[in-house]
Motif scaffolding. Structure first.
Motif, PDB file in Angstrom:
ATOM      1  N   GLN A   1      61.102  26.981 -13.811  1.00  0.00           N
ATOM      2  CA  GLN A   1      62.155  27.168 -14.811  1.00  0.00           C
ATOM      3  C   GLN A   1      61.569  27.825 -16.061  1.00  0.00           C
ATOM      4  OE1 GLN A   1      65.203  26.261 -14.175  1.00  0.00           O
ATOM      5  NE2 GLN A   1      66.324  26.137 -16.103  1.00  0.00           N
TER       6      GLN A   1
ATOM      7  N   ASN B   1      60.106  18.466 -26.454  1.00  0.00           N
ATOM      8  CA  ASN B   1      59.798  19.626 -25.620  1.00  0.00           C
ATOM      9  C   ASN B   1      61.014  20.117 -24.847  1.00  0.00           C
ATOM     10  OD1 ASN B   1      56.736  20.434 -25.508  1.00  0.00           O
ATOM     11  ND2 ASN B   1      56.817  18.224 -25.822  1.00  0.00           N
ATOM     12  N   THR B   2      61.894  19.198 -24.472  1.00  0.00           N
ATOM     13  CA  THR B   2      63.113  19.609 -23.793  1.00  0.00           C
ATOM     14  C   THR B   2      64.007  20.410 -24.730  1.00  0.00           C
ATOM     15  OG1 THR B   2      63.001  17.659 -22.360  1.00  0.00           O
ATOM     16  CG2 THR B   2      65.097  18.818 -22.462  1.00  0.00           C
TER      17      THR B   2
ATOM     18  N   ARG C   1      62.930  22.239 -27.160  1.00  0.00           N
ATOM     19  CA  ARG C   1      62.259  23.539 -27.219  1.00  0.00           C
ATOM     20  C   ARG C   1      62.612  24.376 -25.993  1.00  0.00           C
ATOM     21  NH1 ARG C   1      57.201  23.855 -30.447  1.00  0.00           N
ATOM     22  NH2 ARG C   1      56.480  25.255 -28.796  1.00  0.00           N
ATOM     23  N   ALA C   2      62.685  23.715 -24.834  1.00  0.00           N
ATOM     24  CA  ALA C   2      63.056  24.412 -23.609  1.00  0.00           C
ATOM     25  C   ALA C   2      64.485  24.938 -23.680  1.00  0.00           C
ATOM     26  CB  ALA C   2      62.893  23.486 -22.407  1.00  0.00           C
TER      27      ALA C   2
ATOM     28  N   ALA D   1      60.957  27.504 -19.060  1.00  0.00           N
ATOM     29  CA  ALA D   1      60.935  26.509 -20.128  1.00  0.00           C
ATOM     30  C   ALA D   1      59.505  26.129 -20.409  1.00  0.00           C
ATOM     31  CB  ALA D   1      61.743  25.279 -19.719  1.00  0.00           C
ATOM     32  N   LEU D   2      59.291  25.500 -21.542  1.00  0.00           N
ATOM     33  CA  LEU D   2      57.947  25.097 -21.911  1.00  0.00           C
ATOM     34  C   LEU D   2      57.520  23.872 -21.123  1.00  0.00           C
ATOM     35  CD1 LEU D   2      58.246  25.500 -25.759  1.00  0.00           C
ATOM     36  CD2 LEU D   2      57.263  27.092 -24.131  1.00  0.00           C
TER      37      LEU D   2
ATOM     38  N   LEU E   1      68.529  21.647 -15.506  1.00  0.00           N
ATOM     39  CA  LEU E   1      67.113  21.452 -15.792  1.00  0.00           C
ATOM     40  C   LEU E   1      66.461  20.822 -14.569  1.00  0.00           C
ATOM     41  CD1 LEU E   1      67.484  20.154 -19.426  1.00  0.00           C
ATOM     42  CD2 LEU E   1      66.490  22.318 -18.754  1.00  0.00           C
TER      43      LEU E   1
ATOM     44  N   ASN F   1      64.542  28.007 -25.663  1.00  0.00           N
ATOM     45  CA  ASN F   1      64.001  29.101 -24.865  1.00  0.00           C
ATOM     46  C   ASN F   1      65.057  29.652 -23.909  1.00  0.00           C
ATOM     47  OD1 ASN F   1      61.853  30.801 -23.965  1.00  0.00           O
ATOM     48  ND2 ASN F   1      61.615  29.505 -22.167  1.00  0.00           N
TER      49      ASN F   1
END
Length: 271
Positions: free
Chosen positions: A13, A150-151, A153-154, A15-16, A2, A157
């Motif tokens: 990246q 959010n991580t 969620r990433a 990711a969101l 990440l 993804n």
């Protein structure tokens, strides 16, 4: 890995984006698969954060499987490091999960997530299950807990999952242990927002409240065990308040046991 992120969180990246802009502060997000050296520190931080509620470690699912999940899925063990200080400001644990129907999630909540993630073949996962987010006291109110949402969620993804499911532990419910969770979930503040700040954070990050899981975590232990957690003599009355608990402890003096049944709230994060 990440990416190394500023609090503006711009990244190529897939990711969101993460919220809460702050200038010039740099943070490293990594999994324990990428950084095995962070594993022990992340476990220590989690234990420290949850110390006053460590009776929750005694659910049958936690006792049987949680340590095994930490070892089995280091790529779902998340760490956030403040580069300037080297401090770990947050850690989170999630697991791969195969969910047939996110509209019919069970009452067992957190315990079900743990049992199911351990039993399933992770190669067939289509969702990420959120188990914990831990932020030490000195770093709270800086937005790191929402960053961990959010991580996760990433991660969903990157893993090509449809999203995240979380048995959320509403942070202010402990101040209202006798209010049914179904009622509490409907509370709003003077501005019309969701009353509970942690539920509000999940919804602000894109989550949807999917319902209550009324038996999310269940701990049944002898009364002697519970004396460490309450000032009550545990010799009268069936419902006893424990500091930090979301519901009262049910005391059965004839059986010599206390049973704590914690309700949580299912929140789904579809990407």
């Amino acid at each position: 890995m990440l990416p190394l992120l500023s609090r503006t969180y711009t990244s190529a990246q897939p990711a969101l984006p993460l919220p809460r802009k702050k200038s010039a502060q740099q943070f490293l997000l990594a999994t324990c698969a990428e950084r095995p050296d962070l594993f022990d520190a992340s476990v220590e931080l989690e234990n420290e954060t949850w110390d006053r509620l460590s009776f929750l470690d005694y659910t049958s699912a936690h006792h049987a499987h949680y340590d095994g999940l930490l070892e089995r899925f280091p790529d779902y063990r998340l760490c956030m490091i403040e580069v300037e200080t080297g401090d770990m400001v947050a850690t989170g644990m999630c697991v791969p999960l195969q969910v047939a129907d996110d509209r019919a999630l069970p009452q067992e909540g957190w315990d079900w997530l743990v049992d199911t993630a351990m039993a399933q073949d992770s190669t067939n996962a289509n969702a990420v299950g959120a188990l914990s987010i831990s932020v030490p006291a000195q770093h709270r109110h800086r937005g790191f807990a929402r960053d961990m949402i959010n991580t996760m969620r990433a991660v969903a993804n990157v893993k090509k999952c449809w999203g995240v499911i979380a048995p959320v532990r509403p942070s202010a419910k402990c101040d209202h242990p006798f209010v049914p969770m179904q009622e509490y979930v409907g509370w709003t503040d003077h501005s019309g927002r969701i009353f509970d700040p942690w539920l509000r954070s999940h919804v602000a990050a894109g989550g949807t409240i999917a319902g209550v899981c009324g038996r999310s975590m269940v701990v049944e232990q002898p009364l002697e065990f519970w004396k460490s957690w309450t000032d009550s003599a545990l010799d009268g009355g069936s419902n006893v308040v424990i500091a930090g608990a979301l519901a009262p402890l049910n005391v059965d003096t004839s059986a010599g046991t206390g049973c704590y049944v914690e309700p949580n709230v299912w929140v789904t994060h579809r990407l």
